[in-house]
Design a protein around this motif. Structure first.
Motif, PDB file in Angstrom:
ATOM      1  N   VAL A 154      -3.182   3.066   0.834  1.00 53.18           N
ATOM      2  CA  VAL A 154      -2.100   2.129   1.503  1.00 53.18           C
ATOM      3  C   VAL A 154      -1.071   3.805   1.759  1.00 53.18           C
ATOM      4  CG1 VAL A 154      -0.240   1.179   0.675  1.00 53.18           C
ATOM      5  CG2 VAL A 154      -2.160  -0.074   0.752  1.00 53.18           C
ATOM      6  N   LEU A 155      -1.011   3.624   2.923  1.00 52.57           N
ATOM      7  CA  LEU A 155       0.360   5.144   2.653  1.00 52.57           C
ATOM      8  C   LEU A 155       1.385   4.771   2.236  1.00 52.57           C
ATOM      9  CD1 LEU A 155      -1.011   6.148   5.508  1.00 52.57           C
ATOM     10  CD2 LEU A 155      -1.600   6.431   3.730  1.00 52.57           C
ATOM     11  N   ARG A 156       2.586   3.295   2.672  1.00 46.31           N
ATOM     12  CA  ARG A 156       3.649   2.719   2.604  1.00 46.31           C
ATOM     13  C   ARG A 156       3.641   2.154   2.686  1.00 46.31           C
ATOM     14  NH1 ARG A 156       7.994   3.892   7.143  1.00 46.31           N
ATOM     15  NH2 ARG A 156       6.691   4.499   9.289  1.00 46.31           N
ATOM     16  N   MET A 157       4.729   1.512   1.952  1.00 47.52           N
ATOM     17  CA  MET A 157       5.120  -0.443   1.851  1.00 47.52           C
ATOM     18  C   MET A 157       6.862  -0.380   2.832  1.00 47.52           C
ATOM     19  SD  MET A 157       2.682  -1.953   0.742  1.00 47.52           S
ATOM     20  CE  MET A 157       2.958  -3.696  -0.781  1.00 47.52           C
ATOM     21  N   GLU A 158       7.156  -1.508   3.548  1.00 53.04           N
ATOM     22  CA  GLU A 158       8.028  -1.430   3.714  1.00 53.04           C
ATOM     23  C   GLU A 158       8.197  -3.213   4.596  1.00 53.04           C
ATOM     24  OE1 GLU A 158      10.041   0.539   7.524  1.00 53.04           O
ATOM     25  OE2 GLU A 158       9.542   2.654   6.582  1.00 53.04           O
ATOM     26  N   ASP A 159       9.341  -3.544   4.289  1.00 49.98           N
ATOM     27  CA  ASP A 159      10.196  -4.812   4.605  1.00 49.98           C
ATOM     28  C   ASP A 159       9.431  -5.795   4.206  1.00 49.98           C
ATOM     29  OD1 ASP A 159      12.874  -3.868   4.732  1.00 49.98           O
ATOM     30  OD2 ASP A 159      12.556  -2.958   6.586  1.00 49.98           O
ATOM     31  N   GLY A 160       8.188  -6.072   3.788  1.00 48.67           N
ATOM     32  CA  GLY A 160       6.636  -7.204   4.140  1.00 48.67           C
ATOM     33  C   GLY A 160       5.268  -6.356   4.832  1.00 48.67           C
ATOM     34  N   TRP A 161       5.416  -4.874   5.264  1.00 49.05           N
ATOM     35  CA  TRP A 161       4.011  -4.553   6.047  1.00 49.05           C
ATOM     36  C   TRP A 161       3.849  -3.456   5.487  1.00 49.05           C
ATOM     37  CZ3 TRP A 161       2.507  -6.548  10.617  1.00 49.05           C
ATOM     38  CH2 TRP A 161       3.123  -7.283  10.690  1.00 49.05           C
ATOM     39  N   LYS A 177       2.809   2.505  -2.847  1.00 50.00           N
ATOM     40  CA  LYS A 177       2.976   3.338  -2.499  1.00 50.00           C
ATOM     41  C   LYS A 177       1.574   4.050  -2.222  1.00 50.00           C
ATOM     42  CE  LYS A 177       5.516   7.812   0.547  1.00 50.00           C
ATOM     43  NZ  LYS A 177       6.441   8.694   0.358  1.00 50.00           N
ATOM     44  N   SER A 178       0.670   5.264  -1.341  1.00 51.23           N
ATOM     45  CA  SER A 178      -0.335   6.038  -1.678  1.00 51.23           C
ATOM     46  C   SER A 178      -1.095   5.282  -2.887  1.00 51.23           C
ATOM     47  CB  SER A 178       0.200   7.299  -2.512  1.00 51.23           C
ATOM     48  OG  SER A 178       1.601   7.497  -1.276  1.00 51.23           O
ATOM     49  N   GLU A 179      -1.583   4.252  -2.560  1.00 46.86           N
ATOM     50  CA  GLU A 179      -2.357   3.208  -3.970  1.00 46.86           C
ATOM     51  C   GLU A 179      -3.440   2.150  -2.780  1.00 46.86           C
ATOM     52  OE1 GLU A 179      -1.929  -0.348  -6.993  1.00 46.86           O
ATOM     53  OE2 GLU A 179      -0.184   1.308  -6.435  1.00 46.86           O
ATOM     54  N   GLN A 180      -4.910   3.172  -3.559  1.00 45.07           N
ATOM     55  CA  GLN A 180      -5.824   1.786  -3.267  1.00 45.07           C
ATOM     56  C   GLN A 180      -5.899   0.646  -3.236  1.00 45.07           C
ATOM     57  OE1 GLN A 180      -8.599   4.126  -6.181  1.00 45.07           O
ATOM     58  NE2 GLN A 180      -8.701   5.521  -4.708  1.00 45.07           N
ATOM     59  N   ALA A 181      -6.167  -0.040  -2.494  1.00 45.59           N
ATOM     60  CA  ALA A 181      -6.387  -1.218  -2.311  1.00 45.59           C
ATOM     61  C   ALA A 181      -7.459  -2.358  -1.410  1.00 45.59           C
ATOM     62  CB  ALA A 181      -5.090  -1.597  -1.641  1.00 45.59           C
ATOM     63  N   TYR A 182      -7.900  -3.909  -1.513  1.00 50.32           N
ATOM     64  CA  TYR A 182      -8.765  -4.036  -0.257  1.00 50.32           C
ATOM     65  C   TYR A 182      -7.979  -5.372  -0.110  1.00 50.32           C
ATOM     66  CZ  TYR A 182     -12.368  -2.338  -3.847  1.00 50.32           C
ATOM     67  OH  TYR A 182     -12.661  -1.138  -4.201  1.00 50.32           O
ATOM     68  N   THR A 190      -7.776   2.873   7.631  1.00 46.06           N
ATOM     69  CA  THR A 190      -9.399   1.779   7.466  1.00 46.06           C
ATOM     70  C   THR A 190     -10.292   2.137   7.843  1.00 46.06           C
ATOM     71  OG1 THR A 190     -10.039  -0.289   7.884  1.00 46.06           O
ATOM     72  CG2 THR A 190      -7.964   0.313   9.424  1.00 46.06           C
ATOM     73  N   PRO A 191     -11.209   2.040   6.788  1.00 42.18           N
ATOM     74  CA  PRO A 191     -12.752   2.317   7.642  1.00 42.18           C
ATOM     75  C   PRO A 191     -12.877   1.650   8.759  1.00 42.18           C
ATOM     76  CG  PRO A 191     -13.147   1.255   5.538  1.00 42.18           C
ATOM     77  CD  PRO A 191     -11.707   0.992   5.574  1.00 42.18           C
ATOM     78  N   HIS A 192     -13.298   0.761   8.580  1.00 40.42           N
ATOM     79  CA  HIS A 192     -13.260   0.548  10.677  1.00 40.42           C
ATOM     80  C   HIS A 192     -12.486  -0.803  10.696  1.00 40.42           C
ATOM     81  CE1 HIS A 192     -15.708  -3.018   8.135  1.00 40.42           C
ATOM     82  NE2 HIS A 192     -16.366  -1.848   7.479  1.00 40.42           N
ATOM     83  N   SER A 193     -12.806  -1.289  11.805  1.00 34.69           N
ATOM     84  CA  SER A 193     -12.467  -2.511  12.137  1.00 34.69           C
ATOM     85  C   SER A 193     -11.410  -2.424  12.663  1.00 34.69           C
ATOM     86  CB  SER A 193     -12.217  -3.727  11.454  1.00 34.69           C
ATOM     87  OG  SER A 193     -13.813  -4.008  10.435  1.00 34.69           O
ATOM     88  N   VAL A 194     -10.713  -1.416  13.345  1.00 34.56           N
ATOM     89  CA  VAL A 194      -9.227  -0.913  14.175  1.00 34.56           C
ATOM     90  C   VAL A 194     -10.399  -0.344  15.405  1.00 34.56           C
ATOM     91  CG1 VAL A 194      -6.695   0.464  14.259  1.00 34.56           C
ATOM     92  CG2 VAL A 194      -7.959  -0.694  12.309  1.00 34.56           C
TER      93      VAL A 194
END
Length: 350
Positions: free
Chosen positions: A237-244, A202-207, A249-253
């Motif tokens: 990453v804001l939170r992790m839950e049940d495989g999600w 939770k609350s972690e930087q990721a790629y 994200t800065p773009h592509s949404v």
């Protein structure tokens, strides 16, 4: 980056003869999206690679790669692979989709059989079944499920609690856990196997990992698709839950906004209304998820127009969901911060 290929085929090559698909599926063309396509006309093989998405009516397949093998002009079978690959379809006369996942999905067009292999899962409404291999006979609405030594066959209903689940030893024995309907969680989505690689907390930087990541409005592959994140994109990453994973994200949404509150039909535009809702689909219906709001005066990039609605690129503070196995934890905070700033700048510049 390889430019995404968009191929729309009027030939109904996928499940054109499917006896259990909705009638409307048969009358719709197939839309295939992929980063790369390879066609071997001598062997009848077509391979789609990279963030592959297939749509035809209620049918949808998401995979890292899909290989289609033709005999003459007729599709014989297909093979989808991913982590996991996802298959969804609405059977005729049913109110809910059948949703299946597996590391490998084999599609037998001639026999109307779909086989899910490797961490296989199949769900419809509140009922779900798991095993190492699931063979689903769509024409007869029957299935065969096989478990492995480390992966028992298990049938559940949504609402199963980990503390009440039966032990997982003796992998060859089928197991069943049923909960009363009143205890079920109607919002539960299709579970995704936990990542075997280093996953962010939770609350972690990721790629985003090397296969990219599909984006959804909710924790379910049946939810509205909001685009695909490219490999290497930094995410928060804001939170992790049940495989999600819920992320920024800065773009592509991509999201939808009522068009009358946006000043232009393309390119950079300005929001003219106050607290205008951002939605997952161009509708105010019950299946439309409100994802956030756009402030008056906010600048947005218009991507497309559909009727009274406009599709725009979401801002970086929007919360969306992606399968957690598709991301990897950042090892260098300063590098991640730099990559985030650069990605945000590129998005602003277009």
């Amino acid at each position: 980056m390889i430019r995404k290929l968009l191929a729309a085929f009027s030939l109904l090559f996928l499940f054109a003869q499917n006896a259990v698909a909705l009638e409307s599926d048969r009358n719709q063309s197939v839309l295939v999206e992929a980063d790369e396509v390879e066609m071997d006309f001598s062997s009848g093989t077509r391979i789609y690679r990279g963030n592959v998405s297939v749509r035809q009516g209620t049918i949808r397949i998401i995979a890292d790669q899909i290989e289609l093998i033709y005999k003459g002009e007729q599709l014989d079978h297909g093979i989808a692979t991913g982590n996991p690959a996802v298959f969804r379809q609405r059977p005729d006369g049913k109110d809910h989709d059948v949703i299946g996942t597996g590391r490998r999905i084999e599609l037998d067009e001639m026999q109307n059989i779909v086989t899910f292999i490797g961490d296989a899962r199949l769900r419809q409404d509140r009922d779900a079944i798991e095993g190492e291999r699931i063979v689903y006979d769509m024409a007869r609405d029957r299935m065969i499920v096989r478990g492995g030594d480390a992966s028992p066959t298990r049938t559940t209903r949504v609402g199963e609690d980990a503390d009440t689940a039966l032990p997982t030893q003796d992998g060859e024995r089928p197991r069943m856990v049923l909960q009363p309907d009143a205890l079920g969680d109607e919002s539960a989505g299709t579970g995704t196997p936990a990542a075997t690689r280093s996953a962010p907390s939770k609350s972690e930087q990721a790629y985003v990992g090397e296969t990219g990541a599909p984006v959804f409005a909710t924790q379910s592959v049946t939810g509205a698709s909001l685009g695909t994140l490219p490999s290497g994109l930094p995410v928060r990453v804001l939170r992790m839950e049940d495989g999600w994973a819920q992320v920024n994200t800065p773009h592509s949404v991509r999201v939808w906004i009522y068009g009358k509150f946006v000043s232009a039909d393309s390119g950079i535009a300005t929001v003219t209304g106050s607290a205008v809702r951002l939605r997952s689909i161009p509708s105010t219906g019950p299946s439309s998820v409100v994802l956030g709001e756009a402030a008056k005066g906010q600048r947005v990039r218009v991507l497309s127009v559909k009727g009274k609605w406009k599709e725009i690129e979401a801002s970086a503070d929007l919360k969306v969901w992606i399968p957690s196995p598709r991301i990897e934890a950042s090892e260098n905070p300063s590098t991640w911060e730099r990559d985030w700033r650069e990605s945000s700048s590129k998005a602003a510049e277009g």
